[in-house]
Design a protein around this motif. Structure first.
Motif, PDB file in Angstrom:
ATOM      1  N   ILE A   1      -6.475  13.070   1.384  1.00  0.00           N
ATOM      2  CA  ILE A   1      -6.935  12.163   0.368  1.00  0.00           C
ATOM      3  C   ILE A   1      -7.967  11.293   0.000  1.00  0.00           C
ATOM      4  O   ILE A   1      -7.945  10.919   1.172  1.00  0.00           O
ATOM      5  CB  ILE A   1      -5.341  12.049   0.020  1.00  0.00           C
ATOM      6  CG1 ILE A   1      -4.455  13.914  -0.604  1.00  0.00           C
ATOM      7  CG2 ILE A   1      -4.683  11.017  -1.172  1.00  0.00           C
ATOM      8  CD1 ILE A   1      -2.962  13.228   0.192  1.00  0.00           C
TER       9      ILE A   1
ATOM     10  N   MET B   1      17.843  23.079  14.844  1.00  0.00           N
ATOM     11  CA  MET B   1      17.278  22.388  14.540  1.00  0.00           C
ATOM     12  C   MET B   1      18.184  21.286  15.206  1.00  0.00           C
ATOM     13  O   MET B   1      18.526  20.121  14.620  1.00  0.00           O
ATOM     14  CB  MET B   1      17.407  21.826  12.514  1.00  0.00           C
ATOM     15  CG  MET B   1      15.931  22.983  12.462  1.00  0.00           C
ATOM     16  SD  MET B   1      14.962  21.576  11.341  1.00  0.00           S
ATOM     17  CE  MET B   1      16.131  20.775  10.444  1.00  0.00           C
ATOM     18  N   SER B   2      17.685  21.140  16.213  1.00  0.00           N
ATOM     19  CA  SER B   2      19.277  19.280  16.371  1.00  0.00           C
ATOM     20  C   SER B   2      18.134  19.416  17.874  1.00  0.00           C
ATOM     21  O   SER B   2      18.661  18.353  18.716  1.00  0.00           O
ATOM     22  CB  SER B   2      19.974  20.127  17.668  1.00  0.00           C
ATOM     23  OG  SER B   2      20.256  21.426  18.632  1.00  0.00           O
ATOM     24  N   THR B   3      16.958  18.814  17.435  1.00  0.00           N
ATOM     25  CA  THR B   3      16.230  17.737  18.785  1.00  0.00           C
ATOM     26  C   THR B   3      16.342  16.018  18.434  1.00  0.00           C
ATOM     27  O   THR B   3      16.244  15.901  17.187  1.00  0.00           O
ATOM     28  CB  THR B   3      14.450  17.798  18.001  1.00  0.00           C
ATOM     29  OG1 THR B   3      14.230  19.143  17.376  1.00  0.00           O
ATOM     30  CG2 THR B   3      13.144  17.763  19.224  1.00  0.00           C
ATOM     31  N   ASN B   4      16.596  15.932  19.243  1.00  0.00           N
ATOM     32  CA  ASN B   4      16.307  14.157  19.394  1.00  0.00           C
ATOM     33  C   ASN B   4      15.680  13.661  19.397  1.00  0.00           C
ATOM     34  O   ASN B   4      15.102  13.401  20.794  1.00  0.00           O
ATOM     35  CB  ASN B   4      17.668  13.516  20.183  1.00  0.00           C
ATOM     36  CG  ASN B   4      19.169  13.868  19.769  1.00  0.00           C
ATOM     37  OD1 ASN B   4      19.594  13.737  18.528  1.00  0.00           O
ATOM     38  ND2 ASN B   4      20.224  14.517  20.417  1.00  0.00           N
ATOM     39  N   TYR B   5      14.454  13.153  18.550  1.00  0.00           N
ATOM     40  CA  TYR B   5      13.557  12.259  18.560  1.00  0.00           C
ATOM     41  C   TYR B   5      13.795  11.084  19.327  1.00  0.00           C
ATOM     42  O   TYR B   5      14.763  10.120  18.936  1.00  0.00           O
ATOM     43  CB  TYR B   5      12.870  12.341  17.079  1.00  0.00           C
ATOM     44  CG  TYR B   5      11.526  13.567  16.565  1.00  0.00           C
ATOM     45  CD1 TYR B   5      11.550  14.336  17.544  1.00  0.00           C
ATOM     46  CD2 TYR B   5      12.365  14.058  15.862  1.00  0.00           C
ATOM     47  CE1 TYR B   5      10.744  14.982  17.512  1.00  0.00           C
ATOM     48  CE2 TYR B   5      12.146  15.087  14.834  1.00  0.00           C
ATOM     49  CZ  TYR B   5      11.300  16.043  16.108  1.00  0.00           C
ATOM     50  OH  TYR B   5      10.843  16.696  15.590  1.00  0.00           O
TER      51      TYR B   5
ATOM     52  N   LYS C   1       1.125  -1.048   0.018  1.00  0.00           N
ATOM     53  CA  LYS C   1      -0.033  -0.075  -0.238  1.00  0.00           C
ATOM     54  C   LYS C   1       1.091   1.443  -0.566  1.00  0.00           C
ATOM     55  O   LYS C   1       1.591   1.572   0.792  1.00  0.00           O
ATOM     56  CB  LYS C   1      -0.775  -0.007   0.933  1.00  0.00           C
ATOM     57  CG  LYS C   1      -2.160   1.332   1.457  1.00  0.00           C
ATOM     58  CD  LYS C   1      -2.877   1.089   1.998  1.00  0.00           C
ATOM     59  CE  LYS C   1      -4.161   1.541   1.903  1.00  0.00           C
ATOM     60  NZ  LYS C   1      -5.488   1.269   2.774  1.00  0.00           N
TER      61      LYS C   1
ATOM     62  N   PRO D   1      -5.138  -3.011   4.449  1.00  0.00           N
ATOM     63  CA  PRO D   1      -4.808  -2.795   3.565  1.00  0.00           C
ATOM     64  C   PRO D   1      -4.525  -3.317   2.140  1.00  0.00           C
ATOM     65  O   PRO D   1      -3.665  -2.761   1.559  1.00  0.00           O
ATOM     66  CB  PRO D   1      -3.613  -2.375   3.500  1.00  0.00           C
ATOM     67  CG  PRO D   1      -3.189  -3.117   5.475  1.00  0.00           C
ATOM     68  CD  PRO D   1      -4.470  -3.185   5.483  1.00  0.00           C
TER      69      PRO D   1
ATOM     70  N   ASP E   1      -2.613   5.723   0.098  1.00  0.00           N
ATOM     71  CA  ASP E   1      -3.397   5.707   0.026  1.00  0.00           C
ATOM     72  C   ASP E   1      -3.910   4.574  -1.550  1.00  0.00           C
ATOM     73  O   ASP E   1      -5.044   3.877  -1.455  1.00  0.00           O
ATOM     74  CB  ASP E   1      -4.862   6.658   0.105  1.00  0.00           C
ATOM     75  CG  ASP E   1      -4.575   7.478   1.473  1.00  0.00           C
ATOM     76  OD1 ASP E   1      -5.250   6.822   2.277  1.00  0.00           O
ATOM     77  OD2 ASP E   1      -4.431   8.639   1.550  1.00  0.00           O
TER      78      ASP E   1
ATOM     79  N   GLY F   1      -8.881   7.771   1.144  1.00  0.00           N
ATOM     80  CA  GLY F   1      -8.810   6.982   1.733  1.00  0.00           C
ATOM     81  C   GLY F   1      -9.442   6.859   2.891  1.00  0.00           C
ATOM     82  O   GLY F   1     -10.061   7.887   3.671  1.00  0.00           O
TER      83      GLY F   1
ATOM     84  N   LYS G   1      -9.282   7.372   7.290  1.00  0.00           N
ATOM     85  CA  LYS G   1      -8.614   8.345   8.092  1.00  0.00           C
ATOM     86  C   LYS G   1      -8.875   8.642   9.562  1.00  0.00           C
ATOM     87  O   LYS G   1      -9.752   8.545  10.024  1.00  0.00           O
ATOM     88  CB  LYS G   1      -8.784  10.217   7.741  1.00  0.00           C
ATOM     89  CG  LYS G   1      -8.405  10.885   6.824  1.00  0.00           C
ATOM     90  CD  LYS G   1      -7.426  10.189   5.944  1.00  0.00           C
ATOM     91  CE  LYS G   1      -7.189  10.284   5.089  1.00  0.00           C
ATOM     92  NZ  LYS G   1      -6.161   9.379   3.959  1.00  0.00           N
TER      93      LYS G   1
ATOM     94  N   ILE H   1      10.601   7.017  16.679  1.00  0.00           N
ATOM     95  CA  ILE H   1      11.009   7.370  15.119  1.00  0.00           C
ATOM     96  C   ILE H   1      10.132   7.420  13.960  1.00  0.00           C
ATOM     97  O   ILE H   1       9.455   6.557  13.466  1.00  0.00           O
ATOM     98  CB  ILE H   1      12.301   7.301  14.135  1.00  0.00           C
ATOM     99  CG1 ILE H   1      12.664   5.845  14.604  1.00  0.00           C
ATOM    100  CG2 ILE H   1      13.400   8.291  15.165  1.00  0.00           C
ATOM    101  CD1 ILE H   1      13.933   5.252  13.431  1.00  0.00           C
TER     102      ILE H   1
END
Ligand SMILES: Cc1cc2nc3c(=O)[nH]c(=O)nc-3n(C[C@H](O)[C@H](O)[C@H](O)COP(=O)(O)OP(=O)(O)OC[C@H]3O[C@@H](n4cnc5c(N)ncnc54)[C@H](O)[C@@H]3O)c2cc1C
Ligand code: SF4
Lengths: 269, 459
Positions: free
Chosen positions: B76, B1-5, A145, B431, A148, B78, B80, B8
């Motif tokens: 789009i 911009m040095s965010t450590n997530y 997929k 899916p 969508d 699909g 949600k 992920i």
């Protein structure tokens, strides 16, 4: 992987989802922010793109180095015979890491896809439970997929088509839906189905391919393969008309999206 | 911009509830409409009810419809369901608990303390919330509102406007659109307007789609008396009631499965599908829950049969007791336990905690009856598409009846379960295009017997 038209559709869809797709670019450098984290990348054309996360997805390769000293024979993957056995008794390998010594015609020794892994699991389960069963991958199929857009493939659909294969492609005039049927130039027998945004019945496609059904016959009964939910738009007439126009044929569509007819086709009653 | 997530995951909860301006405005309208009704309920507003009823309904209608429109507009095509496990309302968070308690309390007041809603006598007239609805009731039935009128009006209102939201959410799936229009029609016209109009002609209140045993009082003395006293119309209702249970239900269920009723016609199902849609993922999928479900729902089916038999026994013999069972006491017990406490208080009050179909799954005797028919003699099943299932579990997650759809799909087994209401959401969220709701007669006894996903070559 996908034929050009489908690939185009998927690319446009990815762009629609706000992903800045750069098909022609290559990364030349990943930049450090000074604290051991990434701060950006530089492309081959010299462009600097800021980011704080980099994902590299360049194919799959079995991570089996830890087996080097184990005595299990490995090549790119773990080598197995038709019963998915390694060279060591009672040790089996299946899935992404398995490399089949003598793969079936037209199949690769390593197939890093979900369905191959699952099918192998079914076979190996039989074998280890005392009913040795040689692995038979069956007819190729897959699905995915892309955001969508649902994608299904049954049989052989190659991005670069061989000389002896012809293709029929229909795309919905507005929506992200298409079907492709590949067939042999000489005998007109169908060999593969590629579906985007439309669901097809695996068993029906399988049946047609296995029995060498001609494209005309498939067109005539196309609705039997449809697996979209009830009340969905029926575009079979439109598809068959397109086919007739392109191939100068006079096929009349007679199929209906009805399970009882499918049962009859598969002679399941 | 040095965010450590730390995470992920693309499904991470960093930003799931960003309301748009339109959503803020529409929520404000909705809250304002609700607030007007609450203030009127507690006597804070004393003007003529029509001054507040119409604006509050209008604000509620526009607010709900506009919110739903904006939530799924410009998306789009699909399904949600993004972020459902991260929102407090839809993942049993604090908002869900509060809503659950408020709904439960509302039902308790509605069933047992209607005076707190403002129900008055003929002489004194209504006050509070019920008085607020007098103008609407006058318009449709010709007399003042009762607590049941208010409940029916709010119920219909919610099904209608949250139905619009549901249609908009699933607009690319015609099955969902058609069945929701059907639900809205049956609730608005057949369950709400028609009975009220009947009342205004001094005929007995009757909801033609409310079939015994869901309509457990159908064979009660007072009800039969009322029907017999209203001439041909009453006889027709009596006839229709018996016919719909004995003939219509088995025939339609044979052709289409239980869904013709549970997710196309029924009001309880209607509320579950529209107002309950955000909570469908909360149903318990465990085997234990399934076991409890079977014991409970079939016991209630037995209960309603026994209770009705007792009531009819008393009617025809004049004997109040059969052995040690007092028909009046048993029917009161049923009305209290099942008719009110289960179907209302738990059935709807617990939406945000246990999912939207608690009543339909564990309690409804009509569902039990339909389920037995569906399981034994029906063309309906959910077909699985060969070996295409990837065991992602989306289908099970969104099954409001707690069916572990995945466990069937991944071995390529068609799904024939008595509890399946045929809402079609599993098929919508899958899916890989694995599930299709369909009917076929020529393999009716072989449904669900084979497993198609065994081996790559399954022929
Ligand atoms: C991004 C992506 C998209 C994909 N999309 C599709 C698709 O659309 N269709 C499709 O058919 N296939 C798809 N695939 C391929 C499919 O996901 C894989 O083929 C499948 O998951 C492989 O299953 P597996 O069990 O063989 O291996 P894995 O799922 O990789 O399982 C291997 C397990 O072994 C563990 N492991 C590794 N080393 C050790 C160790 N030393 N000790 C203990 N445990 C260890 C790993 O943690 C892992 O849990 C996709 C793959 C990727 C990466
Ligand atoms: S949603 Fe589809 S692919 Fe996922 S488990 Fe269910 S049937 Fe399988």
């Amino acid at each position: 992987m996908l034929p050009a038209e489908e690939a185009q559709m998927v690319s446009e869809h990815i762009l629609k989802h706000g992903i800045d797709l750069r098909l022609e670019s290559e990364i030349s450098e990943i930049l450090d922010d000074g604290n051991g984290s990434v701060s950006g990348v530089v492309t081959k054309s010299g462009e600097h793109i800021k980011c704080n996360f980099v994902g590299l997805t360049v194919g799959v390769s079995p991570n089996i180095q830890f087996l080097k000293e184990s005595g299990i024979e490995i090549n790119r993957g773990i080598l197995v015979d038709e019963f998915l056995r390694t060279n060591i008794p009672d040790v089996f390998a299946i899935g992404d890491c398995a490399e089949i010594r003598k793969p079936a015609v037209g199949r690769k020794p390593i197939e890093a896809v979900w369905y191959t892994g699952r099918t192998m699991g079914q076979f190996v389960a039989h074998t280890v439970c005392g009913k040795p069963t040689a692995y038979d991958p069956g007819l190729w199929f897959n699905s995915a997929k892309f955001f969508d857009i649902e994608y299904q493939v049954y049989g052989e659909i190659l991005a670069t088509r061989p000389e002896q294969t012809q293709t029929f492609y229909w795309q919905h005039p507005e929506l992200e839906k298409s079907i492709r049927i590949d067939f042999k130039k000489d005998t007109k027998q169908v060999i593969g189905f590629n579906l985007m945004g439309i669901r097809f019945r695996q068993e029906v496609c399988h049946h047609w391919i296995k029995n060498g059904t001609t494209i005309n016959e498939v067109m005539q009964n196309l609705a039997l393969a449809n697996f979209d939910p009830e009340f969905y738009e029926e575009y079979e007439e439109q598809i068959v008309n397109t086919y007739n126009k392109e191939y100068g044929e006079q096929v009349k569509h007679q199929g209906k999206r009805k399970l009882s007819l499918v049962n009859r086709l598969l002679s399941k009653i | 911009m040095s965010t450590n997530y730390k995470s992920i995951s693309v499904a991470s909860h960093h930003q799931t509830e960003n309301l748009s301006t339109v959503q803020k405005i529409s929520l404000a309208m909705l809250s304002l409409g609700g607030l007007m009704q609450v203030i009127y309920w507690f006597g804070g507003l004393t003007e003529a009810p029509s001054l507040w009823l119409w604006p509050s309904l209008l604000l509620g209608a526009v607010g709900t419809a506009w919110y739903g429109y904006d939530q799924y507009n410009n998306k789009i095509p699909g399904v949600k369901n993004n972020g459902v496990w991260f929102k407090s309302l839809t993942s049993r968070g604090s908002v869900a608990w509060m809503l659950g308690i408020i709904l439960t309390a509302f039902y308790i007041i509605l069933y047992w303390f209607p005076q707190y809603l403002g129900l008055g006598s003929k002489e004194t007239g209504n006050t509070g919330l019920i008085r607020l609805f007098d103008p609407l009731s006058q318009m449709i039935t010709g007399h003042d509102a009762s607590q049941w009128f208010v409940y029916g009006a709010l119920y219909t209102f919610i099904i209608f406007f949250l139905g619009l939201k549901f249609i908009w959410k699933y607009r690319y799936n015609k099955y969902q659109v058609f069945r929701t229009i059907s639900i809205m029609f049956f609730q608005t016209i057949i369950a709400f307007l028609l009975p009220s109009v009947l009342e205004s002609f001094s005929l007995p209140f009757n909801d033609f789609k409310n079939i015994w045993p869901l309509n457990y009082y159908f064979f009660f003395d007072w009800h039969i008396d009322e029907l017999l006293a209203s001439g041909n119309f009453g006889i027709f209702v009596l006839f229709w009631g018996i016919l719909s249970f004995l003939v219509l239900t088995p025939i339609l269920t044979y052709f289409y499965g239980k869904r013709w009723y549970c997710s196309w016609v029924c009001g309880c199902g209607g509320l579950a599908e529209t107002a309950g849609d955000p909570f469908r993922q909360l149903s318990d999928k465990s085997l234990k829950a399934w076991k409890i479900e079977r014991w409970m729902i079939h016991s209630i089916l037995v209960f309603v049969f026994l209770m009705t038999a007792l009531v009819l026994y008393t009617r025809f013999t004049g004997q109040e007791y059969f052995l040690f069972l007092n028909s009046g006491a048993v029917s009161n017990l049923y009305g209290f336990l099942i008719g009110s406490a289960f179907s209302g208080v738990i059935g709807v009050g617990f939406y945000p905690l246990m999912g939207s179909r608690v009543w339909c799954r564990f309690g409804c005797p009509m569902a039990a009856y339909l389920g037995l028919l569906q399981k034994t003699k029906s063309k309906f099943r959910i077909t699985t598409n060969g070996g295409q299932c990837i065991s992602c579990g989306n289908c099970s997650t969104y099954c409001e009846m707690g069916i572990d759809v995945k466990s069937y799909a991944q071995r390529g087994q068609d799904i024939v379960r008595s509890s399946c209401v045929g809402c079609g959401i599993c098929s919508a969220v899958c899916p890989r295009g694995v599930l299709r709701l369909e009917n076929a007669g020529n393999d009716i006894d072989k449904r669900a017997k084979e497993t198609r996903a065994m081996f790559g070559d399954f022929e």
